[in-house]
Design a protein around this motif. Sequence first.
Motif, PDB file in Angstrom:
ATOM      1  N   VAL A 690       0.819  -1.223   0.000  1.00  0.00           N
ATOM      2  CA  VAL A 690       0.000   0.000   0.000  1.00  0.00           C
ATOM      3  C   VAL A 690       0.852   1.271   0.000  1.00  0.00           C
ATOM      4  O   VAL A 690       0.618   2.189  -0.803  1.00  0.00           O
ATOM      5  CB  VAL A 690      -0.983  -0.020   1.190  1.00  0.00           C
ATOM      6  CG1 VAL A 690      -1.702   1.329   1.300  1.00  0.00           C
ATOM      7  CG2 VAL A 690      -1.988  -1.144   1.017  1.00  0.00           C
ATOM      8  N   PRO A 691       1.867   1.391   0.863  1.00  0.00           N
ATOM      9  CA  PRO A 691       2.668   2.628   0.823  1.00  0.00           C
ATOM     10  C   PRO A 691       3.379   2.848  -0.516  1.00  0.00           C
ATOM     11  O   PRO A 691       3.699   3.988  -0.870  1.00  0.00           O
ATOM     12  CB  PRO A 691       3.686   2.433   1.958  1.00  0.00           C
ATOM     13  CG  PRO A 691       3.036   1.460   2.885  1.00  0.00           C
ATOM     14  CD  PRO A 691       2.272   0.520   2.001  1.00  0.00           C
ATOM     15  N   LEU A 692       3.622   1.730  -1.261  1.00  0.00           N
ATOM     16  CA  LEU A 692       4.315   1.882  -2.537  1.00  0.00           C
ATOM     17  C   LEU A 692       3.456   2.583  -3.586  1.00  0.00           C
ATOM     18  O   LEU A 692       3.982   3.041  -4.610  1.00  0.00           O
ATOM     19  CB  LEU A 692       4.732   0.504  -3.059  1.00  0.00           C
ATOM     20  CG  LEU A 692       5.707  -0.283  -2.166  1.00  0.00           C
ATOM     21  CD1 LEU A 692       6.031  -1.619  -2.812  1.00  0.00           C
ATOM     22  CD2 LEU A 692       6.986   0.521  -1.933  1.00  0.00           C
ATOM     23  N   LEU A 693       2.146   2.681  -3.343  1.00  0.00           N
ATOM     24  CA  LEU A 693       1.280   3.346  -4.307  1.00  0.00           C
ATOM     25  C   LEU A 693       1.586   4.845  -4.407  1.00  0.00           C
ATOM     26  O   LEU A 693       1.287   5.481  -5.424  1.00  0.00           O
ATOM     27  CB  LEU A 693      -0.190   3.137  -3.924  1.00  0.00           C
ATOM     28  CG  LEU A 693      -0.688   1.686  -3.997  1.00  0.00           C
ATOM     29  CD1 LEU A 693      -2.109   1.588  -3.459  1.00  0.00           C
ATOM     30  CD2 LEU A 693      -0.631   1.177  -5.440  1.00  0.00           C
ATOM     31  N   ALA A 694       2.162   5.402  -3.347  1.00  0.00           N
ATOM     32  CA  ALA A 694       2.539   6.824  -3.383  1.00  0.00           C
ATOM     33  C   ALA A 694       3.943   7.030  -3.937  1.00  0.00           C
ATOM     34  O   ALA A 694       4.379   8.176  -4.112  1.00  0.00           O
ATOM     35  CB  ALA A 694       2.444   7.434  -1.986  1.00  0.00           C
ATOM     36  N   ALA A 695       4.660   5.935  -4.219  1.00  0.00           N
ATOM     37  CA  ALA A 695       6.054   6.053  -4.662  1.00  0.00           C
ATOM     38  C   ALA A 695       6.207   6.779  -5.994  1.00  0.00           C
ATOM     39  O   ALA A 695       7.150   7.563  -6.158  1.00  0.00           O
ATOM     40  CB  ALA A 695       6.687   4.672  -4.734  1.00  0.00           C
ATOM     41  N   PRO A 696       5.348   6.563  -7.014  1.00  0.00           N
ATOM     42  CA  PRO A 696       5.555   7.288  -8.278  1.00  0.00           C
ATOM     43  C   PRO A 696       5.580   8.808  -8.104  1.00  0.00           C
ATOM     44  O   PRO A 696       6.427   9.491  -8.688  1.00  0.00           O
ATOM     45  CB  PRO A 696       4.371   6.831  -9.140  1.00  0.00           C
ATOM     46  CG  PRO A 696       4.018   5.475  -8.609  1.00  0.00           C
ATOM     47  CD  PRO A 696       4.265   5.559  -7.130  1.00  0.00           C
ATOM     48  N   VAL A 697       4.678   9.337  -7.299  1.00  0.00           N
ATOM     49  CA  VAL A 697       4.656  10.786  -7.069  1.00  0.00           C
ATOM     50  C   VAL A 697       5.937  11.222  -6.364  1.00  0.00           C
ATOM     51  O   VAL A 697       6.570  12.227  -6.728  1.00  0.00           O
ATOM     52  CB  VAL A 697       3.414  11.185  -6.245  1.00  0.00           C
ATOM     53  CG1 VAL A 697       3.470  12.656  -5.873  1.00  0.00           C
ATOM     54  CG2 VAL A 697       2.150  10.888  -7.020  1.00  0.00           C
ATOM     55  N   ALA A 698       6.343  10.451  -5.339  1.00  0.00           N
ATOM     56  CA  ALA A 698       7.537  10.830  -4.568  1.00  0.00           C
ATOM     57  C   ALA A 698       8.795  10.791  -5.423  1.00  0.00           C
ATOM     58  O   ALA A 698       9.631  11.706  -5.362  1.00  0.00           O
ATOM     59  CB  ALA A 698       7.677   9.902  -3.369  1.00  0.00           C
ATOM     60  N   VAL A 699       8.960   9.739  -6.227  1.00  0.00           N
ATOM     61  CA  VAL A 699      10.164   9.622  -7.058  1.00  0.00           C
ATOM     62  C   VAL A 699      10.234  10.743  -8.081  1.00  0.00           C
ATOM     63  O   VAL A 699      11.286  11.381  -8.286  1.00  0.00           O
ATOM     64  CB  VAL A 699      10.193   8.241  -7.737  1.00  0.00           C
ATOM     65  CG1 VAL A 699      11.329   8.178  -8.752  1.00  0.00           C
ATOM     66  CG2 VAL A 699      10.348   7.133  -6.701  1.00  0.00           C
ATOM     67  N   LEU A 700       9.116  11.021  -8.739  1.00  0.00           N
ATOM     68  CA  LEU A 700       9.113  12.095  -9.724  1.00  0.00           C
ATOM     69  C   LEU A 700       9.392  13.453  -9.071  1.00  0.00           C
ATOM     70  O   LEU A 700      10.061  14.307  -9.664  1.00  0.00           O
ATOM     71  CB  LEU A 700       7.760  12.136 -10.444  1.00  0.00           C
ATOM     72  CG  LEU A 700       7.481  10.961 -11.391  1.00  0.00           C
ATOM     73  CD1 LEU A 700       6.059  11.005 -11.898  1.00  0.00           C
ATOM     74  CD2 LEU A 700       8.464  10.977 -12.565  1.00  0.00           C
TER      75      LEU A 700
END
Length: 1022
Positions: A690-700
């Motif tokens: 579940v926390p990985l779902l926010a990863a694309p926004v954070a990485v970008l």
Amino acid sequence: MPARVHAILVVRADGHPAAPFHARRTLAALDRQTRLPDDVTIVLCGDDPRTLEAVGAAAGGDAEPESASAESGATVLRAPAGTSFADAVELATRTVQILPATETSAVASGSADAVAWLGDAASGATAVARTATAEPPVARTGDAVWLLAQDTAPEPAALERLAGALEVAPTAAFAAPKLVRWDDRGELVSLGVTMTRYGRTVGLADGELDQGQHDVVEDVLGSDVRGILVRGDAWRELGGLDRALAGADEGLDLGVRARLAGHRVTFASQALVAVAGDGVAGLPTPVDAVRRRHIAYAARTARLHRRLAYAHPVALPLHWLAILPLALWRTIRRLAAKQPGLVAPEWAAAAVALVRLPAIARSRRRIREIRKVPWSQLAPLRISQLELRERLEEEPDAATTTPARGELRFFTGGGAWLVLGALVVSIAAFPALLAWPVLGGGGLLPLHPVLGQLWADTAYGSRAIGLDTVGPADPFAAIVAAIGSLWPIAPSRALVVLWVLAIPLAALGGWFASTRVSDRPVLRFTGGVVWALAPTFLAALIQGRPSAVLLHLLLPWLFYAGSVAHRAWVPAGAASIVLALCAACAPALAPEFVVIWIGALALDIILRGGRGVGRIVWVMVPAVLFAAPLVWHQLRSGSALGLLADPGVVWSRPQVAADASGRASLAAGLPTGDLAGWATMLPAADLWWVPLLAAPVAVLALIAPLTQRWAAGAVLLVVGALGLVTAFASVGLSVAFTQSQSVPIWPGTGLSLAWLGALGGALVTLDAAIGSGREPGLGHVASPVLARRLGAARAGLALLVMVAIAVLAVPSLTALTRGAALIGLGDASTLPAFVAAEGREDADVGTIVLRPQNEGGVAARVVWGASETLGGQATIVSTRPRATDQDRDLAELTADLVTPAATDVVARLAEDGIGFVLLAPSDPPESDAARTLRLGTATSLDQRDGLVAVGDTAKGSLWRVTGEVAPRPAAPTSATALAGWITAAQLIVLGVAVLLAIPTAASRRAARHTSRVVGPHWQEGR
């Protein structure tokens, strides 16, 4: 033609860096005249060495009285640096003899009799020296005075043509030249001045290109004072220039008085005088803000003085009384025109006009003595309102000018479809809200049903909670009142409508905020989707946190307006309002807002030379003023940290813990410990993804500072980091208390700011890092095929971000359907219907609410009116660090109520204005201790004389005081007066902000020439 021409040249040594050069050119121009002036009197104001040298060289010496050359024919007078042009001209005319047309006299222009010492306060002169060659007695046909300043350089034939104009117009009092620019004689500065019926000065050809189109003009009402040639007899008759005009409209006023005396004003259109606009004579060139303020003050002072000097005696008192109302009206117009810097000069001019009655009397007496014709003779020379509107009509944008921004494309770019889709999602997620009249649960309470009381809760005074609490309201109360006013018949329903529209409103705000980052439709769409489905926003919706919901809706508009506040007053005014609202909804973010504000000031000073500092400073003013009463109260009571408390209802709800796992959830953008609700749907062990779902926004977002738009990316990354730090600090900081529990600050407000920075950074990366050959990016892309592939890659990454956030939002969007949401159908009142009915008629009805605690003890609070309301909550009550006298009185009163031995407790209730006692149930599940205490308290209340049981209700057991109940203690008179001053000040500042924020046609045209997207070139205002 005049027998003799006396040239009076005023040179101001101090103030303008180019004064020496301008003075040299003007003096040289005098020497090249085809018709030389017979006398030259130089009034030297100040003691600048370079200007002294320039004037001394022209005078044949060093400009000192004892050393002026007798060969130059020039007289040098010394005066203080601040001497006005009118004062300097008056000083000069005292040293020359101006002969009428019929007089014959023997005068030696350089005789010793002309040397005088002038030390009167009016002129401020220190010494006079005349040096000229003595002449034999001659017969004169009349003298003339030529008024010049250091920045008025006449063309060689100027004086000859001016004198010729006076010769062919024997009834003319003076002749005016054509004023052209100092460095471009093809551009007109002034070619005649007129005025409207109400005294407004209007230049007839100011700023036009000189193509000879006005050379036929000969008869005008007045002119600019620079370079005019005045007949000597008219000069004496009219009394010279009016010294009360503050340097503006002197030529116009002289022309008006000449017309009233039966003379004319003629133009010598072939006589050219170049002017530089130093401000020695006439108004200076408006090259900076200081000069613009000076011009506004001088022009308004002159206009008010002329209005009072020209007015009919019967209308004079009315004009004088109208000065302050007119100043207020013109202040509103200045603000609406986005000219706040001209407000202070407006009031300064009004103050001067109010008190300068002797100067007005002198001007009126002068006009009365010389007037020979009626005022109606001036009417044909005035400009009509129709002509004025045509003259002042703003020019349309030139056809050759290409706007820097394109169309917004809200409908064609997918924005409208985004909002419509978000509305469908909202209705599907909260279908029951469409039938609910009142929203309850969580931190929600009903709104006061009477609009008057709804707004009364926003003012300084007696609070709706507490025994006798007097103090400032939370600024959030004003937001609640504004929302309730949108549905005046049933204010609580407005909150329900807000909840239904919250998701589409968030999508709309996210889309518009994205327009400051990218002009690509797919990225704007992505920004709207991600912002509307942000976990912190959806958690606030299903938990019933109105302040957090409103903050999330406001933040994108703060970014939209605040990111360009340095450019113009419209976004600065809008940003100031939105910032005040955001600070009211989330006081915990106030330190972060201050840090961002200071950073914006620093960036503007470093990159733009401080051109937008005034606008950025204003952004903080409304927020500071609206928070000032609360800040002052909390600091005085020793509760500085209480300023960070969440406004509204204080309620304890389990949230992320202040430990490693809790902060890990916060780092993933999740404000609750249930992983955005997925823990209520699936086993916790299977939720590692579940926390990985926010990863694309954070990485970008982390990549953004590495792109070509590194400046915008870095700033947004800092904003996100500030929000994350706030969220981390909030979970470990408890400043509010409810019953016997302390409540930490909600971390979701900090996460909303973090999501704003992260989402903005991600969009910057997608916009800049994958470019095409025609758009900003990493470089030029030669192949159209490759460009299409890169565009498809951008769309694919944007789709990945949207899908990930949509999956993260599934539990929250289905929470109400699954029964996992805290919000539900609310009651119209938190008190029994009997009390609510009486409280609607009388807002001062008092009810003491006793609630047994499961841990032991009784929590007590006093509620005034028909119900506890959302707008009636006050952080000055919930964050008190120590017990006050009212708290101790309430504790004693509660102890006496639950103790059968106390005898006078009911009388004390009546004295304090309390008419009802409500024994509310404990929080479920009720403990044995709480049940025992509740039953004992009920027995004690039943046995009280003066209390009668109303009965058991859904809200608890109710008793009524049977005796006479005293009125609620009124707030002190000082508090009432203070409330009025505070409200007035806040309304004034709010009105100013609204006027600044309303766009005008001119502001919209100016905005079209700046990029809508902010960055990458901050120094270019983008």
